[in-house]
Design a protein around this motif. Structure first.
Motif, short mmCIF file in Angstrom:
data_model
loop_
_atom_site.label_atom_id
_atom_site.label_comp_id
_atom_site.label_asym_id
_atom_site.label_seq_id
_atom_site.Cartn_x
_atom_site.Cartn_y
_atom_site.Cartn_z
N SER A 19 0.84 -1.19 0.00
CA SER A 19 0.00 0.00 0.00
C SER A 19 0.89 1.25 0.00
O SER A 19 2.04 1.20 0.41
N PRO A 20 0.32 2.38 -0.45
CA PRO A 20 1.10 3.62 -0.41
C PRO A 20 1.58 3.94 1.01
O PRO A 20 2.70 4.41 1.20
N VAL A 25 6.20 4.46 4.70
CA VAL A 25 6.84 4.12 5.97
C VAL A 25 8.17 3.42 5.70
O VAL A 25 9.18 3.71 6.34
N ALA A 26 8.19 2.52 4.71
CA ALA A 26 9.43 1.83 4.36
C ALA A 26 10.49 2.80 3.84
O ALA A 26 11.69 2.55 4.00
N GLU A 27 10.05 3.90 3.24
CA GLU A 27 10.98 4.91 2.73
C GLU A 27 11.43 5.88 3.82
O GLU A 27 12.23 6.78 3.57
N GLN A 38 -2.11 8.57 2.44
CA GLN A 38 -2.98 7.58 1.81
C GLN A 38 -4.43 8.05 1.80
O GLN A 38 -5.10 7.95 0.78
N ASP A 39 -4.90 8.58 2.91
CA ASP A 39 -6.28 9.10 2.96
C ASP A 39 -6.45 10.28 2.01
O ASP A 39 -7.44 10.37 1.28
N GLY A 40 -5.49 11.19 2.00
CA GLY A 40 -5.57 12.36 1.13
C GLY A 40 -5.50 12.00 -0.33
O GLY A 40 -6.17 12.60 -1.17
N CYS A 41 -4.71 10.99 -0.67
CA CYS A 41 -4.57 10.57 -2.06
C CYS A 41 -5.90 10.05 -2.60
O CYS A 41 -6.34 10.43 -3.69
N GLU A 70 -0.42 17.22 7.32
CA GLU A 70 0.55 17.51 6.27
C GLU A 70 0.53 16.40 5.21
O GLU A 70 0.54 16.68 4.00
N GLY A 71 0.49 15.15 5.65
CA GLY A 71 0.42 14.03 4.72
C GLY A 71 -0.87 14.04 3.91
O GLY A 71 -0.86 13.80 2.70
N TRP A 72 -1.99 14.34 4.58
CA TRP A 72 -3.28 14.38 3.88
C TRP A 72 -3.25 15.46 2.80
O TRP A 72 -3.65 15.22 1.67
#
Length: 117
Positions: A19-20, A25-27, A38-41, A70-72
């Motif tokens: 998932s995105p 998180v892995a990055e 993910q929610d914002g996308c 910020e992520g959203w």
């Protein structure tokens, strides 16, 4: 040798299923940012007319958690822009039966107009 190819194929498939949120998180992005992205996308795609049914926003978390917000916002803007760009690159894309009928009628009318008498 076949085992190596099978393992390589499995690794490629599993990477594509990530998932995105997990990928971010892995990055190295914070989990709250990744969840917001993910929610914002999904919401950005929905706003651009993709009709994915993925509009999500955890409003209480958005108001209290700066990283989630910020992520959203980043996810919304990026995915909305990508969806808009995709629409402009594929102008013949049909969204529903009414659009499909209109495209057919337009094509038939153009064929009649250009047909020599």
């Amino acid at each position: 040798m076949n085992l190596r190819w099978a393992l390589l194929w499995l690794a490629i498939v599993l990477t594509g299923c990530q998932s995105p949120q997990n990928r971010l998180v892995a990055e190295g992005y914070p989990p709250a940012f990744a969840a917001g992205f993910q929610d914002g996308c999904g919401s950005g795609k929905e706003a651009a007319g993709a009709f994915t049914g993925q509009f999500q926003k955890d409003v209480p978390r958005y108001l209290k958690d700066k990283l989630y917000a910020e992520g959203w916002n980043d996810g919304f803007r990026q995915c909305q822009a990508m969806a808009d760009r995709r629409d402009r690159l594929d102008p013949g894309q049909v969204w529903n039966d009414r659009d499909r009928d209109w495209e057919r009628e337009k094509t038939r009318s153009a064929a009649k107009a250009y047909r020599p008498d």
